[in-house]
Motif scaffolding. Structure first.
Motif, PDB file in Angstrom:
ATOM      1  N   ILE B  82       0.881  -1.230  -0.210  1.00 33.35           N
ATOM      2  CA  ILE B  82      -0.129   0.139   0.155  1.00 33.35           C
ATOM      3  C   ILE B  82       0.797   1.034   0.062  1.00 33.35           C
ATOM      4  O   ILE B  82       1.822   1.382   0.752  1.00 33.35           O
ATOM      5  CB  ILE B  82      -0.791  -0.069   1.217  1.00 33.35           C
ATOM      6  N   LEU B  83       0.554   2.125  -0.874  1.00 30.67           N
ATOM      7  CA  LEU B  83       1.374   3.342  -1.157  1.00 30.67           C
ATOM      8  C   LEU B  83       0.634   4.510  -0.760  1.00 30.67           C
ATOM      9  O   LEU B  83      -0.549   4.721  -0.750  1.00 30.67           O
ATOM     10  CB  LEU B  83       1.570   3.443  -2.624  1.00 30.67           C
ATOM     11  N   LEU B  84       1.343   5.255   0.335  1.00 36.00           N
ATOM     12  CA  LEU B  84       0.827   6.389   0.817  1.00 36.00           C
ATOM     13  C   LEU B  84       1.306   7.725  -0.127  1.00 36.00           C
ATOM     14  O   LEU B  84       2.281   7.903   0.088  1.00 36.00           O
ATOM     15  CB  LEU B  84       1.008   6.573   2.108  1.00 36.00           C
ATOM     16  N   SER B  85       0.691   8.564  -0.792  1.00 32.02           N
ATOM     17  CA  SER B  85       1.173   9.320  -1.947  1.00 32.02           C
ATOM     18  C   SER B  85       0.147  10.350  -1.904  1.00 32.02           C
ATOM     19  O   SER B  85      -1.122  10.186  -2.242  1.00 32.02           O
ATOM     20  CB  SER B  85       1.501   8.535  -3.011  1.00 32.02           C
ATOM     21  N   ASP B  86       0.733  11.413  -1.644  1.00 31.83           N
ATOM     22  CA  ASP B  86      -0.018  12.817  -1.957  1.00 31.83           C
ATOM     23  C   ASP B  86       0.746  14.022  -1.837  1.00 31.83           C
ATOM     24  O   ASP B  86       1.789  13.873  -1.239  1.00 31.83           O
ATOM     25  CB  ASP B  86      -1.208  12.899  -0.914  1.00 31.83           C
ATOM     26  N   ARG B  87       0.683  14.990  -2.955  1.00 38.59           N
ATOM     27  CA  ARG B  87       1.481  15.958  -2.715  1.00 38.59           C
ATOM     28  C   ARG B  87       1.760  16.768  -1.296  1.00 38.59           C
ATOM     29  O   ARG B  87       2.678  17.052  -1.019  1.00 38.59           O
ATOM     30  CB  ARG B  87       1.292  17.073  -3.841  1.00 38.59           C
ATOM     31  N   ALA B  88       0.421  16.663  -0.701  1.00 35.19           N
ATOM     32  CA  ALA B  88       0.734  17.066   0.624  1.00 35.19           C
ATOM     33  C   ALA B  88       1.511  16.360   1.675  1.00 35.19           C
ATOM     34  O   ALA B  88       1.815  17.156   2.682  1.00 35.19           O
ATOM     35  CB  ALA B  88      -0.924  16.990   1.096  1.00 35.19           C
ATOM     36  N   PHE B  89       1.739  15.381   1.348  1.00 37.86           N
ATOM     37  CA  PHE B  89       2.866  14.587   2.076  1.00 37.86           C
ATOM     38  C   PHE B  89       4.098  14.957   2.267  1.00 37.86           C
ATOM     39  O   PHE B  89       4.988  14.591   2.892  1.00 37.86           O
ATOM     40  CB  PHE B  89       2.621  12.883   2.193  1.00 37.86           C
ATOM     41  N   ALA B  90       4.555  15.901   0.852  1.00 36.83           N
ATOM     42  CA  ALA B  90       6.053  16.057   0.684  1.00 36.83           C
ATOM     43  C   ALA B  90       6.429  16.809   1.700  1.00 36.83           C
ATOM     44  O   ALA B  90       5.860  17.829   2.445  1.00 36.83           O
ATOM     45  CB  ALA B  90       6.008  16.798  -0.751  1.00 36.83           C
ATOM     46  N   GLY B 210      -8.215  10.528   5.830  1.00 43.80           N
ATOM     47  CA  GLY B 210      -8.694  11.160   6.750  1.00 43.80           C
ATOM     48  C   GLY B 210      -8.155  12.543   7.672  1.00 43.80           C
ATOM     49  O   GLY B 210      -8.451  12.783   8.874  1.00 43.80           O
ATOM     50  N   LEU B 211      -6.963  12.588   6.987  1.00 36.24           N
ATOM     51  CA  LEU B 211      -6.255  13.615   7.544  1.00 36.24           C
ATOM     52  C   LEU B 211      -6.344  14.920   7.114  1.00 36.24           C
ATOM     53  O   LEU B 211      -7.003  15.172   5.904  1.00 36.24           O
ATOM     54  CB  LEU B 211      -4.789  13.250   7.560  1.00 36.24           C
ATOM     55  N   THR B 212      -5.775  16.008   7.621  1.00 38.31           N
ATOM     56  CA  THR B 212      -5.825  17.309   6.977  1.00 38.31           C
ATOM     57  C   THR B 212      -4.302  17.818   6.605  1.00 38.31           C
ATOM     58  O   THR B 212      -3.472  17.033   7.349  1.00 38.31           O
ATOM     59  CB  THR B 212      -6.510  18.435   7.859  1.00 38.31           C
ATOM     60  N   GLU B 213      -4.375  18.817   5.842  1.00 42.02           N
ATOM     61  CA  GLU B 213      -3.031  19.276   5.499  1.00 42.02           C
ATOM     62  C   GLU B 213      -1.964  19.648   6.452  1.00 42.02           C
ATOM     63  O   GLU B 213      -0.803  19.358   6.340  1.00 42.02           O
ATOM     64  CB  GLU B 213      -3.216  20.578   4.381  1.00 42.02           C
ATOM     65  N   ASN B 214      -2.679  20.144   7.599  1.00 44.76           N
ATOM     66  CA  ASN B 214      -2.014  20.536   8.701  1.00 44.76           C
ATOM     67  C   ASN B 214      -1.224  19.666   9.218  1.00 44.76           C
ATOM     68  O   ASN B 214      -0.100  19.977  10.208  1.00 44.76           O
ATOM     69  CB  ASN B 214      -2.665  21.608   9.455  1.00 44.76           C
ATOM     70  N   GLN B 215      -1.796  18.447   9.022  1.00 46.20           N
ATOM     71  CA  GLN B 215      -1.285  17.205  10.173  1.00 46.20           C
ATOM     72  C   GLN B 215       0.153  16.484   9.281  1.00 46.20           C
ATOM     73  O   GLN B 215       0.567  15.837   9.730  1.00 46.20           O
ATOM     74  CB  GLN B 215      -2.125  16.326  10.305  1.00 46.20           C
ATOM     75  N   VAL B 216       0.390  16.741   7.888  1.00 43.52           N
ATOM     76  CA  VAL B 216       0.974  15.814   7.217  1.00 43.52           C
ATOM     77  C   VAL B 216       2.088  16.709   6.361  1.00 43.52           C
ATOM     78  O   VAL B 216       2.109  17.974   6.339  1.00 43.52           O
ATOM     79  CB  VAL B 216       0.213  15.073   6.041  1.00 43.52           C
ATOM     80  N   GLY B 217       2.949  16.168   5.781  1.00 38.17           N
ATOM     81  CA  GLY B 217       4.169  16.807   4.865  1.00 38.17           C
ATOM     82  C   GLY B 217       4.655  18.007   5.662  1.00 38.17           C
ATOM     83  O   GLY B 217       4.955  17.968   7.090  1.00 38.17           O
ATOM     84  N   LEU B 218       5.274  18.802   4.941  1.00 37.79           N
ATOM     85  CA  LEU B 218       5.906  20.053   5.500  1.00 37.79           C
ATOM     86  C   LEU B 218       5.064  20.707   6.420  1.00 37.79           C
ATOM     87  O   LEU B 218       5.545  21.102   7.606  1.00 37.79           O
ATOM     88  CB  LEU B 218       6.458  21.039   4.382  1.00 37.79           C
ATOM     89  N   LYS B 219       3.696  20.755   6.481  1.00 38.32           N
ATOM     90  CA  LYS B 219       3.234  21.813   7.033  1.00 38.32           C
ATOM     91  C   LYS B 219       2.814  20.835   8.455  1.00 38.32           C
ATOM     92  O   LYS B 219       2.722  21.785   9.628  1.00 38.32           O
ATOM     93  CB  LYS B 219       1.549  21.946   6.645  1.00 38.32           C
TER      94      LYS B 219
END
Lengths: 394, 261
Positions: B82-90, B210-219
């Motif tokens: 399973i791949l977790l991939s989203d630009r927000a994760f960068a 079910g996450l928001t942008e503020n919880q993942v990636g650089l943010k």
């Protein structure tokens, strides 16, 4: 999220493509564009002469600084402090003076009160003592629970711990639960005087690149610190401090992991960590018996014998002697590298040595890049000649 | 037994350098591989499955290309990737990475055992495993070199610490990070290779978790890299060539200057 590009300012010079660590930039026509994989490290922002690149702004408001100073984790086992605890106090003292805040040691264990004076003599203003049977042996759960609870009770601004097996196993749990950043295996610290933030520098990519990291929007700022890099202070037994002994209710709950026994102790026949001189051998030694030469030289110099992973994997010498990323980190006064080419994985384990002498036949060997004195020649000729000289001059 | 193995796709070589003058990255076309330590984690997962029954799910977070790492994991015999991939994760640091992985583990309904390699060879932090265990509120044993089941939900683990090896017992579900002494990873099998080629790899995005942008990636990250630079050059370097006796004499001279013996 990715780097912000002001296309009007971009000249398409391509400088930023060269420095991108993640290969995330490309030229589309004569303008730069971001691909997937941008890690927002900011390397490109720094090189752009035209101000065309910027990092997305952080809108988080500044937090107020917690009032309980700098903490160092005073790692101990069976009532003996780990040397890194004293090194952290030395460095912590320096940072505490720069930030004008107090320095505390956190001592977790069972029946370890006797260690308090040593911590104060080494620089601690305060010692937080949690003495509990659950902490008698190291386990991630109770250690993380204790440090987390303490940090909630008396919030510190910074927490430093040794990047030992113990520190690296449980400190991340604390950072996760406290919702804060953690930088692994730091080798240098500084203070950003404007923001009063800790600049945390660590090697990345096997030591080929150094990175400086900030924890700009949360407290405590946390880092693990490579052993034997920081300098401890000479003990000052006159130093006074206070003990805060804390009884944590969290430690009386049942934990889901328990210690059974120590299966084997690493008996350090070779006190590599304490040796002032290390004579180390690598693949160039060609066979096990050539390590005798190194042993003889080490004996004459009052030092210890080290080895690269290649030599250990070849079975020429035991793992206890291994120096490098998967072995020990050392920083002796003198490191003599014999027949060692200088793979990055080895260099990270010895490059903080005060003085490095390398002997290798290949003038292109990377070891010469970091050696203070490099001898291009055959180890099997040079070492016997040196041993003879030393013996003749004793 | 539900087994999850976390892997990371890393550049094959760590031999990247910065030009000492321009600070430009000197890099050749570098291949991506599964972090070598994660192969031991995968092998241990497969062995436990063979012993106890169950499934091995391999999880990674990364850009779309990281799918290759999962497909490779399938060639060793994992059941699904399973791949977790989203630009927000960068741009995720270890905190945000572990937080995202934890959401995926929950979405998968949890696991009995989660295996991670002791650390990744690019970042070398060894933090994601323990942080993941903390987010899932499960116990963890780091640096494991031997595992033995002593009951359906109890594992005895021999693990490396600074002083030697400790034996600890842990109740499942638990997260284990492994050192390479733990096993000898198998080779990919022909059958599994065929299956891996045909396998569909589900991709979970930010909204899937079910996450928001503020919880993942650089943010969502609490650390920021503010500067990268080459390791400090040492002081004056001196390279000598010549006859062995001359070199030995020069060396001896230097040792005397250092007042060693």
């Amino acid at each position: 999220m990715s780097i912000i590009i002001e296309s009007d300012l971009c000249t398409g010079c391509g400088q930023c493509l060269e420095v991108c660590l993640f290969d995330a930039l490309e030229l589309v026509g004569d303008k730069v564009a971001v691909k997937d994989g941008c890690n927002l490290c900011g390397a490109c922002v720094a090189v752009c002469e035209y101000g065309a690149l910027s990092l997305p702004e952080d809108e988080t408001p500044a937090l107020s600084r917690p009032s309980h100073g700098i903490w160092i984790f005073a790692e101990q086992r069976r009532g003996r402090l780990s040397p890194v605890a004293l090194e952290l106090l030395g460095e912590g003292r320096r940072l505490a003076e720069a930030l004008k805040i107090p320095l505390a040691a956190v001592l977790l264990g069972h029946q370890v009160r006797d260690l308090v004076p040593e911590l104060m003599a080494a620089g601690a203003d305060t010692v937080y003592l949690v003495d509990h049977p659950s902490l008698a042996q190291f386990l991630e759960e109770p250690y993380a629970a204790a440090l987390t609870a303490l940090a909630r009770l008396h919030p510190p601004e910074i927490i430093l711990a040794g990047a030992t097996y113990v520190g690296r196993a449980f400190i991340p749990r604390v950072a996760a639960v406290l919702d804060t950043g953690l930088t692994a295996d730091c080798t240098a610290f500084d203070i950003d005087p404007e923001k009063n933030l800790l600049l945390q520098t660590r090697p990345a990519f096997g030591g080929n690149i150094m990175a400086t990291i900030l924890t700009p929007r949360s407290y405590p700022q946390m880092a693990t610190v490579r052993p034997r890099v920081m300098k401890k202070l000479p003990p000052d037994n006159g130093r006074q401090g206070n003990i805060i002994e804390i009884d944590l209710a969290d430690l009386s709950r049942p934990f889901r992991s328990r210690f059974l026994e120590t299966v084997s102790e690493i008996t350090e026949t070779v006190p590599l960590g304490e040796a002032e001189v290390i004579v180390a051998g690598g693949r160039g030694l060609q066979e096990a018996k050539q390590f005798r030469l190194l042993e003889e030289l080490a004996d004459l110099l009052g030092g210890a014998v080290g080895a690269t992973r290649a030599a250990v994997d070849a079975g020429w010498i035991s793992y206890q002697h291994q120096i490098g990323q998967t072995g020990k980190t050392v920083a002796p006064k003198l490191y003599i590298a014999c027949g060692i080419s200088g793979a990055a994985q080895h260099l990270v384990g010895m490059q903080s040595s005060d003085y490095i002498i390398a002997i290798n036949q290949d003038p292109q060997a990377p070891i010469f890049q970091i050696a203070d004195l490099g001898l291009v020649g055959n180890v099997f000729d040079i070492l016997p000649a040196l041993i003879q000289q030393i013996k003749a001059n004793r | 037994m539900k087994i999850i193995v976390c892997v990371k796709q890393v550049p094959e070589t760590q031999d990247v350098r910065l030009d000492p003058v321009t600070h430009n990255l000197l890099r050749e076309g570098v291949k991506s591989i599964i972090n070598p330590f994660d192969l031991y984690a995968l092998e241990e997962g497969l062995r436990i499955r063979e012993q106890q029954g169950g499934t091995v799910t391999v999880l990674t977070m990364g850009p779309p290309q990281a799918e290759a790492a999962l497909r490779e994991a399938l060639t060793y015999g994992a059941d699904q990737g399973i791949l977790l991939s989203d630009r927000a994760f960068a741009g995720a640091d270890t905190w945000a990475t572990a937080f995202t992985l934890a959401a995926a583990v929950r979405k998968l309904g949890g696991a009995d055992v989660i295996f991670c390699g002791k650390q990744a060879i690019d970042g070398d932090t060894a933090q994601v495993g323990p942080e993941l265990a903390a987010f899932l509120d499960i116990p963890q044993v780091a640096w494991a070199r031997k595992l033995t089941f002593v009951g359906p939900e109890r594992l005895q683990v021999e693990r490396l610490l600074d002083h030697g090896y400790d034996l600890v017992e842990v109740q499942l579900p638990a997260l284990i990070t492994v050192v390479k002494e733990i096993n000898e990873p198998r080779l990919p099998s022909f059958k599994a290779k065929l299956k891996a080629k045909a396998a569909t790899i589900p991709v979970y995005s930010l909204s899937d978790l079910g996450l928001t942008e503020n919880q993942v990636g650089l943010k969502g990250s609490f650390t920021r890299v503010v500067r990268v630079f080459p390791p400090p050059a040492r002081g004056q370097r001196e390279i000598l060539q010549g006859a062995p006796e001359e070199l030995a004499a020069a060396l001896w001279g230097r040792l005397q200057q250092m007042h060693l013996r």
